[in-house]
Motif scaffolding. Structure first.
Motif, short mmCIF file in Angstrom:
data_model
loop_
_atom_site.label_atom_id
_atom_site.label_comp_id
_atom_site.label_asym_id
_atom_site.label_seq_id
_atom_site.Cartn_x
_atom_site.Cartn_y
_atom_site.Cartn_z
N PHE A 38 0.82 -1.22 0.00
CA PHE A 38 0.00 0.00 0.00
C PHE A 38 0.85 1.27 0.00
O PHE A 38 0.35 2.36 0.24
N LYS A 39 2.16 1.12 -0.24
CA LYS A 39 3.02 2.30 -0.30
C LYS A 39 3.25 2.71 -1.75
O LYS A 39 3.07 1.90 -2.67
N THR A 40 3.70 3.93 -1.94
CA THR A 40 4.13 4.31 -3.29
C THR A 40 5.47 3.63 -3.54
O THR A 40 6.17 3.24 -2.60
N SER A 61 4.73 9.50 1.57
CA SER A 61 3.70 9.86 0.60
C SER A 61 2.34 9.27 0.96
O SER A 61 1.38 9.44 0.22
N GLY A 62 2.28 8.54 2.07
CA GLY A 62 0.99 8.04 2.52
C GLY A 62 0.51 6.79 1.82
O GLY A 62 1.20 6.18 1.01
N ALA A 104 -0.17 0.28 -6.48
CA ALA A 104 0.48 -0.99 -6.82
C ALA A 104 -0.56 -2.01 -7.25
O ALA A 104 -0.37 -2.71 -8.25
N PHE A 105 -1.69 -2.06 -6.52
CA PHE A 105 -2.73 -3.02 -6.86
C PHE A 105 -3.34 -2.68 -8.21
O PHE A 105 -3.61 -3.58 -9.02
N GLU A 106 -3.55 -1.39 -8.45
CA GLU A 106 -4.13 -0.99 -9.74
C GLU A 106 -3.20 -1.39 -10.87
O GLU A 106 -3.65 -1.90 -11.90
N SER A 126 6.70 -2.32 -4.32
CA SER A 126 5.31 -2.30 -3.87
C SER A 126 4.45 -3.17 -4.78
O SER A 126 3.53 -3.85 -4.31
N GLN A 127 4.78 -3.20 -6.08
CA GLN A 127 4.00 -4.05 -6.98
C GLN A 127 4.26 -5.53 -6.73
O GLN A 127 3.35 -6.35 -6.76
#
Lengths: 324, 309
Positions: B67-69, B84-85, B90-92, B273-274
């Motif tokens: 869930f991170k950038t 960056s919150g 990544a999921f998209e 992240s991906q």
């Protein structure tokens, strides 16, 4: 959990309904004594689908593998002429073959002991009935459900030398960072750590099931006789776990000897001298080197290794049983 | 760790009825307030919590990272939320890549077919070994049990060769068929059938039912719990199998999830992240299955494990 165990024991074999197990393996059944032609046909009708698959996908490859190992067959279809034991003598004089056997055996040693001991400790702790049962079970067992691809991705990330958690933890306690998967001899240990995390849950569940099958009566009797908890652990629990420990040891060693998936994926297909397991050597010889005959020969060397370990364990377990 | 265990055992109060009851608690899942909160229990609890945390952390960390950038993930650190919150980028990215759905579908249906065939043919054979008298029964059964020691990894070369001759390389059948022979399953099911009272079947036979009919209308309904346990176990194995699907399938549209994800791994390079989002997505189905069928899975492992006995 409660009803699981209840139904398990209900499903378990009861001596009185498995008659004739000792009298030559014949079982009481309505057709007993009149093993007619029709009865034989019926039996084979039940058996046929499985036996067809068994002969085709186990027995035939097993025999054909021996034939292949005596030829110079290649994956591309070329070759196939009989060359006797040349593949075997080549494999046995190949240092990579021996190092891959060495790695496999070493991996089995360093995973089996922790995988049995940790599983036992986890099961004993969970079995004390502390609150949060489902959470403990989930935490320890869930990794076992993950595909090797998934656990490899997670652990490659953890072992990443620059940003991985493993080195973050080392630096937090003031130690030098390590290139976990890129350092000779450390790489196989890293793979072992990931494997222990991944598979301990299976042994844990086996131990937990065995613990819950120990009759409470025994503990009650021991308690009446004045045995403390510590004494109960060593005089009742541990001895009662003997058989399941034997099973776990056998399953665990056989499983560890088959190392391939996570080693291949965590090393990203690149095999280091100190981490390449024997199954990967078979794979490389057959599917990278295209040498099916040679790869079959290594398969049989691997099979013999498994047999030796299996027979050794049977002898040891028999011996232990005879002693007690 | 061992010192805590020691504490658990020695610090326990001298034997009294309440103490004895502690060993029973595992069956009743009592609430914490219901029994004395000894120091031993606190230590045991701490040990358990520590180990559970150790086992959960890698998964939690993978979820957090997914869930991170990408920039936050690549900068490392053990912080829960990056500068960056929270993001689902990544999921998209993973899900917009069409093949993931095909792979998941392939995994799902091939695992289901493998489970169905394996359990059906094993149950039929196990019943024959348990109930029907036929020549060589004992020897054939022994041969099947002995085959447990043959590692599938030692058969990959001749099996692949066989699939080449059958023209089944890069087909679903080539993927499925070699996975349907599981000798331990026969052993477990035979043990179960042995314990089913013969009288139940006799009654049906007196009424004129044939063998097959007795099997399907009397034996199978009785065996539902064990068949369920065994099925889940076979399914997990099939779903997670890597080596055989990896060898036999080269066509990207025929791949199973583990193999497909492995092949795209290099394409992502250092997209941490991906990669973690992928791992989370691939793990999700079985974790959901586990949460729903916890009891059967526990039982399945317990029985299949004991199959080696």
């Amino acid at each position: 959990m409660t009803d699981v165990m209840a139904s398990r024991s209900a499903a378990g074999p009861e001596p009185e309904v498995t008659p004739g197990e000792d009298s030559g393996g014949r079982r009481t059944s309505p057709t007993r004594g009149q093993a007619s032609r029709r009865g034989q046909l019926a039996a084979w009708a039940f058996l046929a689908p499985f036996m067809a698959a068994f002969l085709l996908f186990v027995i035939w490859p097993l025999i054909h593998g021996i034939v292949l190992s005596l030829t110079d067959q290649s994956l591309t279809g070329a070759g196939g002429s009989f060359i006797g034991f040349e593949n075997y003598s080549e494999a046995l004089s190949e240092p990579v073959m021996w190092s891959s056997i060495g790695n496999t055996v070493w991996f089995t040693v360093i995973t089996t002991v922790p995988l049995v001991l940790l599983a036992l400790i986890m099961a004993l702790l969970v079995n004390t009935g502390l609150p949060g049962q489902w959470l403990w079970r989930l935490s320890f067992f869930m990794p076992f459900l993950l595909a090797s691809t998934v656990i490899s991705q997670i652990w490659v990330w953890i072992f990443n030398p620059e940003i991985g958690a493993a080195n973050e933890i080392l630096s937090a306690v003031g130690l030098e960072p390590i290139a976990w998967l890129q350092t000779a001899n450390v790489d196989l240990i890293s793979i072992a750590i990931a494997t222990i995390w991944w598979t301990v849950g299976f042994n844990f569940l086996l131990y937990l099931a065995a613990l819950q099958n120990i009759p409470d009566l025994q503990y009650e009797a021991a308690a009446v006789d004045g045995a403390g908890r510590w004494r109960q652990l060593f005089s009742i629990t541990i001895p009662q776990l003997g058989p399941v420990t034997g099973v776990i040891l056998v399953l665990q060693m056989l499983a560890s000897l088959k190392l391939f998936d996570q080693a291949y994926q965590m090393m990203e297909g690149g095999s280091s001298e100190t981490s390449r397991p024997i199954v990967q050597y078979i794979f490389e010889a057959g599917f990278v080197g295209y040498r099916f005959g040679y790869a079959s020969a290594i398969s049989y060397i691997f099979f013999v290794l498994i047999l030796i370990v299996g027979i050794f364990q049977m002898v040891v377990l028999r011996h232990r049983k005879a002693d007690s | 760790m061992s010192s805590t265990v020691t504490a658990t055992r020695t610090d326990a109060a001298p034997v009294d009825v309440a103490e004895v009851d502690v060993t029973n608690v595992r069956r009743t899942n009592r609430l914490p307030g219901e029994k004395p909160l000894g120091i031993a229990r606190v230590l045991a609890f701490a040990a358990l919590a520590f180990m559970a945390l150790l086992w959960l952390l890698p998964v939690l960390w993978a979820i957090i990272t997914s869930f991170k950038t990408e920039a936050d993930a690549a900068s490392g650190g053990l912080d829960l939320i990056g500068p960056s919150g929270f993001t689902t980028q990544a999921f998209e990215a993973i899900l917009s890549q069409g093949n993931v759905y095909i792979w998941a579908l392939n995994s799902l249906w091939t695992s289901a077919v493998i489970t169905l065939i394996t359990v059906t043919i094993s149950a039929l054979a196990a019943y024959a070994f348990s109930r029907l008298d036929f020549k060589g029964s004992r020897w054939i059964f022994l041969a099947i049990i002995a085959s447990i020691i043959v590692p599938p990894q030692a058969l990959i070369i001749p099996l692949y060769y066989q699939m080449l001759t059958f023209n089944m390389v890069d087909t679903y059948w080539g993927l499925i068929l070699p996975q349907i022979v599981m000798a331990p399953i026969i052993f477990i099911l035979k043990k179960f059938f042995d314990a089913v009272p013969v009288e139940l079947e006799d009654a049906a036979r007196v009424d004129g039912a044939g063998r097959l009919r007795v099997f399907f209308s009397v034996v199978l309904p009785l065996s539902r719990p064990i068949l369920g346990a065994v099925s889940i176990f076979v399914f997990i194995q099939a779903w997670n199998n890597f080596l055989w699907p990896f060898l036999i399938i080269n066509d990207t549209t025929l791949m199973t999830l583990p193999v497909g994800l492995q092949t795209v791994l290099s394409a992502y390079g250092v997209q941490y992240s991906q990669v973690m989002a992928q791992a989370v997505l691939a793990a999700l189905p079985l974790v959901v299955v586990f949460l729903f069928y916890q009891r059967q899975i526990v039982k399945g492992v317990a029985t299949t494990g004991f199959g080696g006995q």
